[in-house]
Write a protein that holds these residues in place. Sequence first.
Motif, PDB file in Angstrom:
ATOM      1  N   ALA A  82       0.832  -1.209   0.000  1.00  0.00           N
ATOM      2  CA  ALA A  82       0.000   0.000   0.000  1.00  0.00           C
ATOM      3  C   ALA A  82       0.866   1.258   0.000  1.00  0.00           C
ATOM      4  O   ALA A  82       0.532   2.254  -0.660  1.00  0.00           O
ATOM      5  CB  ALA A  82      -0.936  -0.007   1.204  1.00  0.00           C
ATOM      6  N   ILE A  83       2.004   1.226   0.699  1.00  0.00           N
ATOM      7  CA  ILE A  83       2.928   2.374   0.704  1.00  0.00           C
ATOM      8  C   ILE A  83       3.507   2.575  -0.689  1.00  0.00           C
ATOM      9  O   ILE A  83       3.574   3.706  -1.197  1.00  0.00           O
ATOM     10  CB  ILE A  83       4.056   2.158   1.745  1.00  0.00           C
ATOM     11  N   ILE A  84       3.895   1.491  -1.331  1.00  0.00           N
ATOM     12  CA  ILE A  84       4.458   1.593  -2.688  1.00  0.00           C
ATOM     13  C   ILE A  84       3.398   2.087  -3.666  1.00  0.00           C
ATOM     14  O   ILE A  84       3.668   2.951  -4.518  1.00  0.00           O
ATOM     15  CB  ILE A  84       5.045   0.234  -3.128  1.00  0.00           C
ATOM     16  N   ASP A  85       2.165   1.573  -3.560  1.00  0.00           N
ATOM     17  CA  ASP A  85       1.081   2.021  -4.439  1.00  0.00           C
ATOM     18  C   ASP A  85       0.790   3.505  -4.242  1.00  0.00           C
ATOM     19  O   ASP A  85       0.595   4.249  -5.209  1.00  0.00           O
ATOM     20  CB  ASP A  85      -0.185   1.196  -4.199  1.00  0.00           C
ATOM     21  N   PHE A  86       0.761   3.943  -2.992  1.00  0.00           N
ATOM     22  CA  PHE A  86       0.525   5.357  -2.698  1.00  0.00           C
ATOM     23  C   PHE A  86       1.640   6.215  -3.288  1.00  0.00           C
ATOM     24  O   PHE A  86       1.387   7.244  -3.906  1.00  0.00           O
ATOM     25  CB  PHE A  86       0.443   5.574  -1.179  1.00  0.00           C
ATOM     26  N   LEU A 100      -0.337   8.458   7.089  1.00  0.00           N
ATOM     27  CA  LEU A 100      -1.639   8.342   7.760  1.00  0.00           C
ATOM     28  C   LEU A 100      -2.768   8.089   6.764  1.00  0.00           C
ATOM     29  O   LEU A 100      -3.828   7.590   7.139  1.00  0.00           O
ATOM     30  CB  LEU A 100      -1.922   9.600   8.580  1.00  0.00           C
ATOM     31  N   ALA A 101      -2.551   8.401   5.497  1.00  0.00           N
ATOM     32  CA  ALA A 101      -3.561   8.168   4.463  1.00  0.00           C
ATOM     33  C   ALA A 101      -3.633   6.697   4.055  1.00  0.00           C
ATOM     34  O   ALA A 101      -4.550   6.298   3.339  1.00  0.00           O
ATOM     35  CB  ALA A 101      -3.262   9.033   3.240  1.00  0.00           C
ATOM     36  N   ILE A 102      -2.693   5.905   4.502  1.00  0.00           N
ATOM     37  CA  ILE A 102      -2.633   4.497   4.130  1.00  0.00           C
ATOM     38  C   ILE A 102      -3.369   3.664   5.169  1.00  0.00           C
ATOM     39  O   ILE A 102      -3.143   3.809   6.380  1.00  0.00           O
ATOM     40  CB  ILE A 102      -1.161   4.044   3.994  1.00  0.00           C
ATOM     41  N   LYS A 108      -0.554   5.996  16.226  1.00  0.00           N
ATOM     42  CA  LYS A 108       0.340   5.225  17.092  1.00  0.00           C
ATOM     43  C   LYS A 108       1.409   4.500  16.287  1.00  0.00           C
ATOM     44  O   LYS A 108       2.577   4.491  16.661  1.00  0.00           O
ATOM     45  CB  LYS A 108      -0.461   4.221  17.926  1.00  0.00           C
ATOM     46  N   THR A 109       1.002   3.895  15.185  1.00  0.00           N
ATOM     47  CA  THR A 109       1.967   3.178  14.345  1.00  0.00           C
ATOM     48  C   THR A 109       2.981   4.151  13.760  1.00  0.00           C
ATOM     49  O   THR A 109       4.184   3.881  13.750  1.00  0.00           O
ATOM     50  CB  THR A 109       1.249   2.420  13.217  1.00  0.00           C
ATOM     51  N   LEU A 110       2.509   5.287  13.292  1.00  0.00           N
ATOM     52  CA  LEU A 110       3.411   6.294  12.732  1.00  0.00           C
ATOM     53  C   LEU A 110       4.389   6.793  13.790  1.00  0.00           C
ATOM     54  O   LEU A 110       5.580   6.954  13.516  1.00  0.00           O
ATOM     55  CB  LEU A 110       2.628   7.467  12.139  1.00  0.00           C
ATOM     56  N   ALA A 111       3.908   6.995  15.003  1.00  0.00           N
ATOM     57  CA  ALA A 111       4.787   7.467  16.078  1.00  0.00           C
ATOM     58  C   ALA A 111       5.889   6.443  16.371  1.00  0.00           C
ATOM     59  O   ALA A 111       7.034   6.821  16.637  1.00  0.00           O
ATOM     60  CB  ALA A 111       3.974   7.738  17.341  1.00  0.00           C
ATOM     61  N   LYS A 112       5.566   5.165  16.307  1.00  0.00           N
ATOM     62  CA  LYS A 112       6.556   4.130  16.586  1.00  0.00           C
ATOM     63  C   LYS A 112       7.592   3.987  15.491  1.00  0.00           C
ATOM     64  O   LYS A 112       8.714   3.604  15.734  1.00  0.00           O
ATOM     65  CB  LYS A 112       5.856   2.784  16.817  1.00  0.00           C
ATOM     66  N   MET A 113       7.211   4.300  14.243  1.00  0.00           N
ATOM     67  CA  MET A 113       8.156   4.135  13.135  1.00  0.00           C
ATOM     68  C   MET A 113       8.807   5.436  12.705  1.00  0.00           C
ATOM     69  O   MET A 113       9.684   5.440  11.863  1.00  0.00           O
ATOM     70  CB  MET A 113       7.457   3.465  11.932  1.00  0.00           C
ATOM     71  N   ARG A 114       8.424   6.539  13.294  1.00  0.00           N
ATOM     72  CA  ARG A 114       8.899   7.852  12.852  1.00  0.00           C
ATOM     73  C   ARG A 114      10.435   7.980  12.862  1.00  0.00           C
ATOM     74  O   ARG A 114      11.013   8.575  11.973  1.00  0.00           O
ATOM     75  CB  ARG A 114       8.291   8.959  13.705  1.00  0.00           C
TER      76      ARG A 114
END
Length: 120
Positions: A82-86, A100-102, A108-114
């Motif tokens: 989905a990230i590659i498609d976006f 966040l659009a994915i 929470k997930t974005l905060a952990k991988m930021r």
Amino acid sequence: MQKRSLAILPFLMALVMPAVAVELQPAPAADTLKTASAEQADKAVSGIAAAKVEGEAAINLNTANMAELETLHGVGPKTAQAIIDFRDSQGGFTSPDQLLAIKGIGEKTLAKMRDQIVVQ
């Protein structure tokens, strides 16, 4: 002879008592032994180490392949695709917040991988 030993006794006690007093004091905790300059040096070294880890682990969202994206916290094969498609449909990422659009990536997930991602 008894008078001499009584006269020497206070002198000997004065010599021995400070040593006994030092032995009776509790040992200071290890963390209180550090000086301010030692603490600053520790912070500087840990900052350098953290920068190296972030520099090595940082994945560019605009160039990462499926395998690289799957190493991110909370990203599996579907989310990586989905990230590659976006990325392909939008012409690349300009900010990590666009994740966040994915579907499957929330705050929470974005905060952990930021700290693992960059956008270049």
